[in-house]
Motif scaffolding. Sequence first.
Motif, PDB file in Angstrom:
ATOM      1  N   THR A   1       5.070  18.224 -17.062  1.00 27.24           N
ATOM      2  CA  THR A   1       5.234  18.028 -18.653  1.00 27.24           C
ATOM      3  C   THR A   1       3.566  18.850 -18.240  1.00 27.24           C
ATOM      4  N   GLY A   2       2.745  19.291 -17.153  1.00 26.37           N
ATOM      5  CA  GLY A   2       1.667  20.050 -18.383  1.00 26.37           C
ATOM      6  C   GLY A   2       0.133  18.432 -16.978  1.00 26.37           C
ATOM      7  N   ALA A   3       0.344  17.752 -17.353  1.00 21.56           N
ATOM      8  CA  ALA A   3      -0.297  16.619 -17.305  1.00 21.56           C
ATOM      9  C   ALA A   3      -0.930  16.530 -16.116  1.00 21.56           C
ATOM     10  N   ASN A   4      -1.963  15.923 -15.405  1.00 21.30           N
ATOM     11  CA  ASN A   4      -2.733  15.867 -14.226  1.00 21.30           C
ATOM     12  C   ASN A   4      -2.497  15.230 -13.356  1.00 21.30           C
ATOM     13  N   VAL A   5      -2.228  14.987 -12.296  1.00 18.57           N
ATOM     14  CA  VAL A   5      -2.194  13.346 -11.857  1.00 18.57           C
ATOM     15  C   VAL A   5      -3.652  12.745 -11.334  1.00 18.57           C
ATOM     16  N   ARG A   6      -5.086  13.456 -11.392  1.00 19.64           N
ATOM     17  CA  ARG A   6      -5.614  12.800 -11.190  1.00 19.64           C
ATOM     18  C   ARG A   6      -6.173  12.177 -11.441  1.00 19.64           C
ATOM     19  N   GLU A   7      -6.041  12.857 -13.134  1.00 22.88           N
ATOM     20  CA  GLU A   7      -6.076  12.460 -14.821  1.00 22.88           C
ATOM     21  C   GLU A   7      -5.639  11.310 -14.892  1.00 22.88           C
TER      22      GLU A   7
ATOM     23  N   ILE B   1       2.780   6.778  -6.960  1.00 19.81           N
ATOM     24  CA  ILE B   1       1.521   7.341  -7.193  1.00 19.81           C
ATOM     25  C   ILE B   1       2.290   9.231  -7.188  1.00 19.81           C
ATOM     26  N   ASN B   2       3.183   9.238  -6.121  1.00 18.81           N
ATOM     27  CA  ASN B   2       3.164  10.818  -5.809  1.00 18.81           C
ATOM     28  C   ASN B   2       4.699  11.608  -6.482  1.00 18.81           C
ATOM     29  N   SER B   3       4.974  10.219  -6.815  1.00 17.00           N
ATOM     30  CA  SER B   3       6.228  10.109  -7.853  1.00 17.00           C
ATOM     31  C   SER B   3       6.028  11.073  -9.502  1.00 17.00           C
ATOM     32  N   ILE B   4       4.718   9.884  -9.995  1.00 18.90           N
ATOM     33  CA  ILE B   4       4.263  10.496 -11.726  1.00 18.90           C
ATOM     34  C   ILE B   4       2.843  11.976 -11.414  1.00 18.90           C
ATOM     35  N   ALA B   5       3.296  12.760  -9.800  1.00 17.78           N
ATOM     36  CA  ALA B   5       2.766  13.341  -9.519  1.00 17.78           C
ATOM     37  C   ALA B   5       3.585  14.855  -9.741  1.00 17.78           C
ATOM     38  N   ALA B   6       4.641  14.871  -9.397  1.00 21.48           N
ATOM     39  CA  ALA B   6       6.174  15.058  -9.829  1.00 21.48           C
ATOM     40  C   ALA B   6       6.128  15.488 -11.223  1.00 21.48           C
ATOM     41  N   LEU B   7       5.766  14.346 -12.333  1.00 19.66           N
ATOM     42  CA  LEU B   7       6.147  14.405 -13.589  1.00 19.66           C
ATOM     43  C   LEU B   7       5.151  15.008 -13.986  1.00 19.66           C
TER      44      LEU B   7
ATOM     45  N   PHE C   1      -5.670   3.640  -3.131  1.00 23.64           N
ATOM     46  CA  PHE C   1      -4.288   4.406  -2.969  1.00 23.64           C
ATOM     47  C   PHE C   1      -3.070   5.160  -3.976  1.00 23.64           C
ATOM     48  N   LEU C   2      -4.451   5.735  -4.960  1.00 23.88           N
ATOM     49  CA  LEU C   2      -3.752   6.264  -6.218  1.00 23.88           C
ATOM     50  C   LEU C   2      -4.142   7.460  -6.404  1.00 23.88           C
ATOM     51  N   LYS C   3      -4.400   8.096  -4.789  1.00 24.73           N
ATOM     52  CA  LYS C   3      -4.517   9.964  -4.893  1.00 24.73           C
ATOM     53  C   LYS C   3      -3.385  10.668  -4.472  1.00 24.73           C
ATOM     54  N   SER C   4      -2.681  11.107  -4.669  1.00 18.32           N
ATOM     55  CA  SER C   4      -1.471  12.188  -4.682  1.00 18.32           C
ATOM     56  C   SER C   4      -1.561  12.636  -3.684  1.00 18.32           C
ATOM     57  N   GLY C   5      -0.470  12.883  -2.665  1.00 18.61           N
ATOM     58  CA  GLY C   5      -0.486  13.503  -1.884  1.00 18.61           C
ATOM     59  C   GLY C   5       0.847  14.173  -0.911  1.00 18.61           C
ATOM     60  N   PRO C   6       0.639  14.549   0.400  1.00 20.19           N
ATOM     61  CA  PRO C   6       1.721  14.745   0.934  1.00 20.19           C
ATOM     62  C   PRO C   6       3.020  13.942   1.215  1.00 20.19           C
TER      63      PRO C   6
ATOM     64  N   LEU D   1       1.344  -1.046   0.214  1.00 20.04           N
ATOM     65  CA  LEU D   1       0.244  -0.102   0.340  1.00 20.04           C
ATOM     66  C   LEU D   1       0.604   0.851  -0.351  1.00 20.04           C
ATOM     67  N   ALA D   2       1.984   1.088   0.764  1.00 22.74           N
ATOM     68  CA  ALA D   2       3.132   2.604   0.631  1.00 22.74           C
ATOM     69  C   ALA D   2       3.965   2.383  -0.147  1.00 22.74           C
ATOM     70  N   GLN D   3       3.397   1.742  -1.262  1.00 27.72           N
ATOM     71  CA  GLN D   3       4.437   1.732  -2.397  1.00 27.72           C
ATOM     72  C   GLN D   3       3.556   2.652  -3.286  1.00 27.72           C
ATOM     73  N   ARG D   4       2.360   2.051  -3.539  1.00 28.00           N
ATOM     74  CA  ARG D   4       1.215   2.656  -4.319  1.00 28.00           C
ATOM     75  C   ARG D   4       1.451   3.883  -4.256  1.00 28.00           C
TER      76      ARG D   4
END
Length: 439
Positions: free
Chosen positions: A224-230, A214-220, A245-250, A207-210
């Motif tokens: 790039t102009g993408a939206n992590v929620r999408e 997703i937080n690593s993808i949020a930074a990307l 567990f795919l909601k980005s956060g702190p 679960l922590a890995q997920r």
Amino acid sequence: MAVIADRCPDIEVHVVDLNSERIAAWNDPDLARLPIYEPGLDTIVARARGRNLNFSTDVDRCIEKADMVFLSVNTPTKQRGIGAGKASDLRWIEACARQVARNAKGHTIVVEKSTLPVRTAETIKTILNSTQERGKSFSVLSNPEFLAEGTAIKDLEYPDRVLIGGEEEHAIEELKSIYERWVEPAKILETNLWSSELSKLTANALLAQRVSSINSIAALCESTGANVREVAEAVGRDHRIGEKFLKSGPGFGGSCFQKDILNLVYLCRSFGLEEVATYWEQVIDLNTWQQRRISRLITEKLFNTLAGKKIAILGFAFKANTNDTRESPAIRIAKDLIEEGAILSIHDPKVKIDQIRAELGEKLKNDLGEWEFAGSIKDACNNADACILITEWKEYSTINWMEISESMRKPAWLFDTRCIVDSNLARKSGLNVWILGEG
């Protein structure tokens, strides 16, 4: 224990602790003073307390009378010695096992409820079986919990699964018969002791890995102009991945994820699995990186200096619907900002000032920054240069940003690390807005 007492009114449940203040709080007629905030817990305690749910400091007597004893004590990460910083500190589990060995009468089923390293049951068995008293015997089971704070009552009443690990069928059946009062038999899984212990660590690690993924993808996405929620919605629709567990956060917090992954890292290294240990260690490293990334970004947006600037922190619990602050992302972010000289005004609807003091130290001004406790959102944001939303409390998603913006010092910033703010309304109020994971 409250749920078991509620669902099984014919079973006497005694919750015991050496801490008399905590037991007094559990017995307090004012249910608002219960030591733990958990939605629905007060209702269950009110229904069962005094009937078959009892809270006591008389540990020895309750062990003596018990047919079954759950070991539910803290297993923090060791701070010194072999395995310091990663291995679990089992001193309280050992102390409990010795206390049970001394005071139990007849046959007693001892259930591991705490999250424990693999093969801890062997230690417990050795201690229990060292007693020479005639007529005294023990069975050891592993029954890890898979509940989440904030939804714990629901998770217990309608579990995905109940896991019971053991070697003695009669003991397994005894514990199983309790859960079968309200859980479908098909959801009760039986394993050996070691699989049960490892399953808990593995579940938390995955679960922590997920979260870290997703937080690593949020930074990307931000670059790039993408939206992590999408992105999360798109990949979450894949049934092989799923949306949880795919909601980005702190970053993740709480008492389990970091502690359990560090324990897993220590176990892997103990067995010579260096590459596996390094792999799981990266999940922790990325979680720390995410929090430090947010702190750095806030500093950069505020002209690279926070000295003397007031910053409102909204939320100090590690997530909504709990008052638990253990390993909360707010702690590291707050410490980083104080290090930069910021004056923090912290608000949380359920976390008390004493909890914040325990994590950040005294609120007196030092050579760097300082912090204060705010009784309301408005007080926290008044004359602030920035507002950081860290915990996803529902009341934060409905803030009147026009009103808040008028009280802040311009140019003012809103940093939403939970993606719950209506960014268009916040921008119309005159705030500069940063949403985690949005380009």
